[in-house]
Design a protein around this motif. Structure first.
Motif: not given
Length: 99
Positions: A11-13, A80-90
């Motif tokens: 899963l990744k985003s 950086n303290g925020g979240s863009d929702g994207r994430h590498a495959e795990e």
């Protein structure tokens, strides 16, 4: 008597953080290996099993039924303290059970 099934997926985003309740358009559908009995109450417990991205991947589950569920990463926090929702495959493992 409880029925238990397990599985895993990659899963990744690539999507922005999901912030609107009920909008599951960016979720991935997971189908159970065998459907649970009709009318069952099913719970799903997901677990991230790898550490490929430096930020914490929050997992969201939706639409749990006797035949499967929806899942997505919704990155919790970035460096950086925020979240863009994207994430590498795990690799995400899951356990589903009737209650």
């Amino acid at each position: 008597m409880s029925m238990i099934q397990t599985g895993r997926l990659q899963l990744k985003s690539d999507n922005a953080q999901a912030t609107q309740g009920g909008n599951t358009s960016t979720f991935t559908r997971v189908t159970f290996p065998a459907p649970f009995p009709s009318g069952s109450t099913v719970i799903v417990l997901p677990f991230t099993q790898t550490f490929n991205g430096p930020e914490t991947p929050g997992i969201r589950i939706a639409d749990v039924t006797a035949t499967g569920f929806l899942i997505r990463f919704n990155e919790v926090r970035t460096s950086n303290g925020g979240s863009d929702g994207r994430h590498a495959e795990e690799t995400v493992g899951w356990i589903a059970s009737t209650v």
